[in-house]
Design an enzyme around this catalytic site. Structure first.
Site, mmCIF file in Angstrom:
data_model
loop_
_atom_site.group_PDB
_atom_site.id
_atom_site.type_symbol
_atom_site.label_atom_id
_atom_site.label_comp_id
_atom_site.label_asym_id
_atom_site.label_seq_id
_atom_site.Cartn_x
_atom_site.Cartn_y
_atom_site.Cartn_z
ATOM 1 N N THR A 186 0.892 -1.099 0.116
ATOM 2 C CA THR A 186 -0.201 -0.112 0.075
ATOM 3 C C THR A 186 0.814 1.235 0.191
ATOM 4 O O THR A 186 1.999 1.327 0.614
ATOM 5 C CB THR A 186 -0.918 0.153 1.319
ATOM 6 O OG1 THR A 186 -0.058 0.093 2.333
ATOM 7 C CG2 THR A 186 -1.955 -1.364 1.314
ATOM 8 N N GLU A 331 -5.522 -3.609 -1.763
ATOM 9 C CA GLU A 331 -6.242 -4.622 -0.977
ATOM 10 C C GLU A 331 -7.355 -5.404 -1.732
ATOM 11 O O GLU A 331 -7.707 -6.245 -1.316
ATOM 12 C CB GLU A 331 -6.751 -4.257 0.238
ATOM 13 C CG GLU A 331 -5.413 -3.814 0.960
ATOM 14 C CD GLU A 331 -5.270 -2.325 1.374
ATOM 15 O OE1 GLU A 331 -5.453 -1.651 0.111
ATOM 16 O OE2 GLU A 331 -4.697 -1.794 2.175
ATOM 17 N N LYS A 438 -14.649 16.400 11.039
ATOM 18 C CA LYS A 438 -15.648 16.260 12.045
ATOM 19 C C LYS A 438 -15.937 17.880 12.576
ATOM 20 O O LYS A 438 -14.867 18.038 13.430
ATOM 21 C CB LYS A 438 -15.164 15.429 13.086
ATOM 22 C CG LYS A 438 -15.334 13.768 12.781
ATOM 23 C CD LYS A 438 -14.158 13.354 12.650
ATOM 24 C CE LYS A 438 -13.752 11.832 11.895
ATOM 25 N NZ LYS A 438 -12.480 11.847 11.548
ATOM 26 N N TRP A 443 -20.382 15.240 10.398
ATOM 27 C CA TRP A 443 -19.461 14.980 9.308
ATOM 28 C C TRP A 443 -19.360 15.968 8.216
ATOM 29 O O TRP A 443 -20.579 15.980 7.602
ATOM 30 C CB TRP A 443 -19.464 13.540 8.774
ATOM 31 C CG TRP A 443 -18.744 12.576 9.715
ATOM 32 C CD1 TRP A 443 -18.302 13.047 10.972
ATOM 33 C CD2 TRP A 443 -18.746 11.163 9.597
ATOM 34 N NE1 TRP A 443 -17.661 11.689 11.653
ATOM 35 C CE2 TRP A 443 -17.970 10.605 10.764
ATOM 36 C CE3 TRP A 443 -18.857 10.276 8.532
ATOM 37 C CZ2 TRP A 443 -17.483 9.117 10.746
ATOM 38 C CZ3 TRP A 443 -18.573 9.028 8.794
ATOM 39 C CH2 TRP A 443 -17.845 8.257 9.886
HETATM 40 P P1 ADP Z 1 -3.453 4.226 -0.847
HETATM 41 O O1 ADP Z 1 -4.307 3.592 0.233
HETATM 42 O O2 ADP Z 1 -2.349 4.085 -0.329
HETATM 43 O O3 ADP Z 1 -3.774 5.727 -1.385
HETATM 44 P P2 ADP Z 1 -4.691 2.805 -2.970
HETATM 45 O O4 ADP Z 1 -4.031 2.927 -4.435
HETATM 46 O O5 ADP Z 1 -4.843 1.512 -2.565
HETATM 47 O O6 ADP Z 1 -3.368 3.392 -1.963
HETATM 48 O O7 ADP Z 1 -5.770 3.848 -2.721
HETATM 49 C C1 ADP Z 1 -6.934 3.165 -2.418
HETATM 50 C C2 ADP Z 1 -7.967 4.446 -2.010
HETATM 51 O O8 ADP Z 1 -8.326 5.309 -3.162
HETATM 52 C C3 ADP Z 1 -9.321 3.841 -1.646
HETATM 53 O O9 ADP Z 1 -9.556 3.307 -0.346
HETATM 54 C C4 ADP Z 1 -10.309 5.197 -1.877
HETATM 55 O O10 ADP Z 1 -10.094 5.713 -0.717
HETATM 56 C C5 ADP Z 1 -9.533 5.672 -3.038
HETATM 57 N N1 ADP Z 1 -10.103 5.889 -4.251
HETATM 58 C C6 ADP Z 1 -9.732 4.777 -5.251
HETATM 59 N N2 ADP Z 1 -10.776 4.984 -6.227
HETATM 60 C C7 ADP Z 1 -11.522 5.885 -5.989
HETATM 61 C C8 ADP Z 1 -12.869 6.581 -6.582
HETATM 62 N N3 ADP Z 1 -12.982 6.020 -7.694
HETATM 63 N N4 ADP Z 1 -13.373 7.489 -5.852
HETATM 64 C C9 ADP Z 1 -12.871 8.025 -4.733
HETATM 65 N N5 ADP Z 1 -12.072 7.492 -3.942
HETATM 66 C C10 ADP Z 1 -11.337 6.406 -4.643
#
Ligand code: ADP
Length: 548
Positions: A186, A331, A438, A443
């Site tokens: 990650t 993940e 918050k 929220w």
């Molecule tokens: P990191 O968690 O380090 O940023 P990731 O690439 O796994 O790495 O990121 C996943 C996160 O990106 C998701 O949990 C979400 O918060 C955000 N995300 C991915 N796609 C979208 C989307 N289409 N719209 C909003 N948020 C998104």
């Protein structure tokens, strides 16, 4: 009674088998400084076999980790096949990480051999002597005569020479579908990076999921340009999806961030599908508008990684570039949901449907859960809670057992994303749990505020964070980047006025701070951690007045 179907192991060897048998004439085209590197699958497969032979000769055994520090290019693609298909584990390193993170990751994964693109050698330098598991470093370059020792790596091996010494065929071993195929960490926006370990089975099923018509719908007729790093969540699974389907693949190498190179590659090679995070498209829109160029062959622009601002989707639509919004995370392999308007959607509701994160992928189950009670919430488009998912391509844990709390007691993965789900099944992400603001016990969605600000005609980018406030706990502060022509010509009042009929009054940011650029994470998303760390506290004297 048992079914009488074969126990066929689901593995990436099947994808390779299709590449070899069915799609020989399809090309893999990599952008280069001058022109492109072009290779058919028929030319690539013997190289993949030679590479597996070389890995074996280097002592790589099933289960060993093989790291890559590389751009999106043909050699990286060869590694994508050779490493997992011989039973080893492909570990793609994020080349935009800080050295201490890279060091942590290589040591955590215990990588044995590391493949590096020549221009990236400087990234390895700070790791010299600190990554004891790595027995060999293999240099990937077109000019093997280049001096290797000058960088302190005197005994680096050369990729092309290794391949030249091996046979064109390789006896692929029988694999079990549960074996690890690849690892990806990650990006560490929250704490230390954690290793996600994909199995052959998960990769195979994810590939089938990606290919469905109501998912990304990639076909044999497509030419796909993934502008998603191959070190990031397996480039959204696109390399294997293209291999399975038989699509032509375009790889941008180190020109990923350069709109001109991307547009030229797409134009010359007649790309039909592009894929990347919103920031890539913000730059592309600006370039297309500046130059008057268009990409009429492109029918789909896959976009995920963060929410698509409405203004971006509208500008892309106006240029004939239809965006397909998808959601996922490392993940979840990463595909979790895709926003295709459903049959019953009225034309006037289409854009809204496309801006949601879409319907959960076939193969994955989703629920939203109340953060306080843990109870499942209804799909009424109003209640919002944490997204939890389960399915065959969703992580059940991290390498070395980190963060076991990510799984609920009943085995669902906690994503850390907050969303509502409409009765039709569209997921609408409100925020990430760590980014929601918050304020006074309620929220505020930082994402919604950002999108509203980015629809202001003078604003190019905006990120909103919550800063501590004595009375309200937190209040939203907006960081906005004006479009170049409006630099110094847009005021805080103007932006706040613009928001007044778009968000609730108590959501209005206390301040709009103008900056030159929103800091980005290693994968091009807004890095609010950096903004938070350097943020000047709220001037509460001004604040009191506006709130009362
Ligand atoms: P990191 O968690 O380090 O940023 P990731 O690439 O796994 O790495 O990121 C996943 C996160 O990106 C998701 O949990 C979400 O918060 C955000 N995300 C991915 N796609 C979208 C989307 N289409 N719209 C909003 N948020 C998104």
């Amino acid at each position: 009674m048992e079914g009488l179907m074969q126990d066929y192991e689901l593995s990436l060897q099947h994808v390779l088998w299709r590449v070899e048998r069915l799609h020989q004439k399809k090309e893999v085209v990599t952008k280069q400084e001058q022109g492109v590197h072009r290779m058919t699958n028929a030319e690539m497969v013997p190289r993949i076999n030679r590479l597996a032979g070389a890995l074996k000769r280097l002592g790589i055994k099933p289960g060993d980790r093989v790291a890559t520090l590389a751009y999106n290019n043909h050699r990286h693609l060869e590694l994508y096949y050779a490493v997992p298909c011989m039973g080893a584990v492909l570990h793609t390193l994020n080349l935009r990480l800080f050295p201490q993170h890279l060091e942590f990751i290589v040591n955590d994964a215990e990588d044995k051999v590391l493949f590096v693109d020549q221009p990236l050698i400087p990234l390895l330098k700070p790791l010299l002597g600190k990554i004891p598991s790595v027995q060999q470093i293999v240099l990937m370059t077109d000019t093997p005569a280049a001096s290797h020792s000058e960088n302190g790596f005197s005994d680096m091996l050369d990729y092309e020479s290794l391949l030249a010494a091996e046979s064109e065929s390789y006896p692929w071993p029988k694999l079990s579908e549960r074996m690890a195929a690849a690892m990806c960490y990650t990006s560490g926006t929250t704490g230390n990076p954690k290793g996600v370990v994909y199995s052959h089975r998960s990769q195979y099923l994810h590939t089938m999921g990606v290919l469905q018509a109501d998912s990304l719908g990639i076909t044999e007729k497509d030419t796909v340009l993934p502008i998603v790093p191959m070190f990031h969540a397996n480039s959204w699974g696109l390399p294997y999806a293209c291999g399975m389907a038989g699509s032509k693949v375009l790889l941008p190498d180190r020109f990923m961030g350069d709109a001109k190179s991307i547009v030229e590659l797409a134009e010359q090679e007649e790309a039909t599908i592009l894929a990347g995070v919103p920031t890539i498209w913000i730059n592309t829109v600006a370039y297309l508008n500046q130059t008057g160029k268009r990409l009429p062959k492109v029918h789909t622009v896959i976009c995920g990684g963060s929410a698509i601002p409405r203004s971006l989707m509208e500008s892309m639509d106006a240029l004939g570039l239809r965006m397909l919004h998808a959601w996922g995370m490392t993940e979840t392999s990463p595909l979790g949901s895709v926003a295709r308007p459903r049959a019953a959607t009225k034309p006037e509701d289409e854009l809204r449907a496309r801006l949601t994160q879409g319907a959960v992928s076939a193969g994955v189950e989703i629920r939203i859960s109340d953060p306080a009670t843990g109870e499942e919430l209804p799909w009424d488009g109003v209640a919002f809670g944490e997204i939890q998912v389960r399915g065959p391509w969703i992580a059940r844990g991290y390498h070395n057992g980190y963060d076991p709390g990510k799984l609920t007691e009943d085995g669902w993965f906690r994503t850390g994303d907050v969303a509502k789900i409409t009765p039709e099944g569209y997921v609408e992400i409100v925020d990430r749990t760590k980014d929601v603001i918050k304020s006074g016990g309620e929220w505020i969605s930082s994402v919604e505020l950002e999108n509203a600000i980015m629809s202001h005609p003078k604003i190019m980018e905006a990120a909103v964070i919550g800063l501590a406030h004595a009375k309200w706990d937190e209040r939203p502060i907006a960081y906005a980047v004006p479009k170049p022509e409006f630099k110094g010509k847009v005021t805080q009042e103007e932006v706040i006025d613009f928001l007044k009929d778009k968000v609730a009054k108590w959501w209005l940011p206390d301040e709009v701070r103008f900056i030159d650029e929103v800091p980005k994470t290693s994968v091009g998303k807004f890095d609010k951690k950096v903004l938070r760390a350097s943020a000047v506290p709220i001037d509460q004297t001004i604040k009191q007045e506006s709130k009362s």
